[in-house]
Scaffold this motif. Sequence first.
Motif, mmCIF file in Angstrom:
data_model
loop_
_atom_site.group_PDB
_atom_site.id
_atom_site.type_symbol
_atom_site.label_atom_id
_atom_site.label_comp_id
_atom_site.label_asym_id
_atom_site.label_seq_id
_atom_site.Cartn_x
_atom_site.Cartn_y
_atom_site.Cartn_z
ATOM 1 N N THR A 132 39.198 30.852 9.080
ATOM 2 C CA THR A 132 39.998 29.822 8.681
ATOM 3 C C THR A 132 38.991 28.599 8.406
ATOM 4 O OG1 THR A 132 41.664 30.630 10.238
ATOM 5 C CG2 THR A 132 41.820 28.161 9.673
ATOM 6 N N LEU A 133 39.420 27.884 7.234
ATOM 7 C CA LEU A 133 38.577 26.783 6.798
ATOM 8 C C LEU A 133 38.982 25.440 7.522
ATOM 9 C CD1 LEU A 133 38.958 26.906 2.655
ATOM 10 C CD2 LEU A 133 37.151 27.474 4.187
ATOM 11 N N VAL A 137 35.280 16.582 -0.801
ATOM 12 C CA VAL A 137 34.148 16.224 -0.170
ATOM 13 C C VAL A 137 32.878 15.915 -1.269
ATOM 14 C CG1 VAL A 137 32.129 16.408 1.250
ATOM 15 C CG2 VAL A 137 34.623 17.438 1.933
ATOM 16 N N PRO A 138 32.362 14.778 -1.547
ATOM 17 C CA PRO A 138 31.168 14.474 -2.466
ATOM 18 C C PRO A 138 30.325 15.792 -2.443
ATOM 19 C CG PRO A 138 31.516 12.577 -1.199
ATOM 20 C CD PRO A 138 32.442 13.580 -0.460
ATOM 21 N N TYR A 139 29.851 16.088 -3.696
ATOM 22 C CA TYR A 139 29.022 17.244 -3.837
ATOM 23 C C TYR A 139 27.441 17.217 -3.025
ATOM 24 C CZ TYR A 139 26.326 21.067 -5.818
ATOM 25 O OH TYR A 139 25.768 22.288 -6.017
ATOM 26 N N LYS A 183 27.159 23.167 4.862
ATOM 27 C CA LYS A 183 27.416 24.583 4.951
ATOM 28 C C LYS A 183 27.085 25.138 6.364
ATOM 29 C CE LYS A 183 25.966 25.350 0.012
ATOM 30 N NZ LYS A 183 25.262 26.058 -0.760
ATOM 31 N N SER A 184 26.119 24.569 7.167
ATOM 32 C CA SER A 184 25.910 24.966 8.502
ATOM 33 C C SER A 184 26.935 24.916 9.577
ATOM 34 C CB SER A 184 24.562 24.266 8.806
ATOM 35 O OG SER A 184 24.857 22.863 9.010
ATOM 36 N N PHE A 230 31.583 26.651 0.515
ATOM 37 C CA PHE A 230 30.600 25.871 -0.101
ATOM 38 C C PHE A 230 29.601 26.541 -0.872
ATOM 39 C CE2 PHE A 230 32.150 22.706 3.184
ATOM 40 C CZ PHE A 230 32.757 21.735 2.385
ATOM 41 N N SER A 231 29.638 27.836 -1.049
ATOM 42 C CA SER A 231 28.845 28.817 -1.720
ATOM 43 C C SER A 231 29.484 29.564 -2.657
ATOM 44 C CB SER A 231 27.938 29.569 -0.930
ATOM 45 O OG SER A 231 27.100 29.025 0.123
#
Length: 407
Positions: free
Chosen positions: A18-19, A35-37, A44-45, A54-55
């Motif tokens: 789940t995100l 979310v800003p790049y 990611k962690s 995010f990947s």
Amino acid sequence: MAPPSSFEDFGIQTLTLTLIPGLPNDLGALILAFVPYSYHSRLKSTCRSWRRFFSSKTLISLRQNYVIAPQLLCIFPQDPSISSPYLFDPKNLSWCPLPPMPCNPHVYGLSNFISVSVGPHLYVLGGSLFDTRSFPLDRPSPSSSAFRFDFATFSWESLSPMITPRGSFACAAVPGCGKIVVAGGGSRHTMFGAAGSRMSSVEMYDIVKDEWVALDGLPRFRAGCVGFFLGREFWVMGGYGESRTVSGVFPVDEYYRDAVVMELKTGGRWRELGDMWEEGERRRLGKIVVVDDGSWDCPGIFMLDRGEIFRYDMTSNRWAKESCVPRKASDDASVGFVALDGELHLLTLLSVYDSADGRRPRQHKRPTTLLIQIYHPRKRTWRSLIAKPPFHQPLDFRTAVMCTIRL
């Protein structure tokens, strides 16, 4: 594009992740896409689902379809095969490192290359370098190499090389066409002030076909020039051609005062414009940026020259003074000049400013403060920001390469 309905759109087969707890994954994905790049690498962690999201390639697609993403600045402090380039987000004052470019063990010292963005891809083209297989070893050679960085896979790939090796050339992406045009250039390296060859060849890269095709050459040999598109017209300004010697020994460049324009619709024919300034008005063309944020009837062309901003007037083929930089640097070459989201950004390390009492400023081994002066052409107002650069070595805008990208 519709929001993703399952993790299969992310390339993830399991549906147990789940995100955002309590929300459907399609809505969670859309929220996280805003979310800003520049913060993605740190997020990611957080958890396994966020790392995968995010990947994923879907993230880039979501941002391009639903997010009005700001332009980011990509800075190459030196040879990108040994020094990582960085993305800088001026709105959030955050930095994001990119992996170094693939290394060739036979070449080193790449400089005077060009970087340009097309969609979610970053291209590094040409340049001047030293090749251990050439003779003499201390003579730089132009490069024909081309590399592309894909932000969806976060990796570099090698592309078909240019037909003619070149560095210090004009380059721009054809708007909405998936092609890149390069013109002129030579073999000059940053270690040698007035040496190197010049050329007039022009070629165009087809991104889909991964191939280069030759176009009509420039009217004259031209290197150290700047290139940009206005509609379907490719403009090449400034640069140097022939050189003369002082006292029969020291080579000095002869700088061009004119511009040439190629219309792609007419088969790539060139037309020449007259001189853009009078004899003695200035020695050479300053640093050039183009502002085209969609709110202008015609894109604005701006030049930084001796601490002043000038705007190009197409009707008179002249440069008109626009504004003065509030805090001038001792040398324009030490200033980074770039257009981001319709505003002009001047980047300078604080240590290069002259002190108020006229004494030479103390030089620090590693300046840690970056002053960003921002000019809004429509409002004609200035503002400034302070950022902390992450580079391990002092950033030199005389040799650094910059480009913008929207992610």
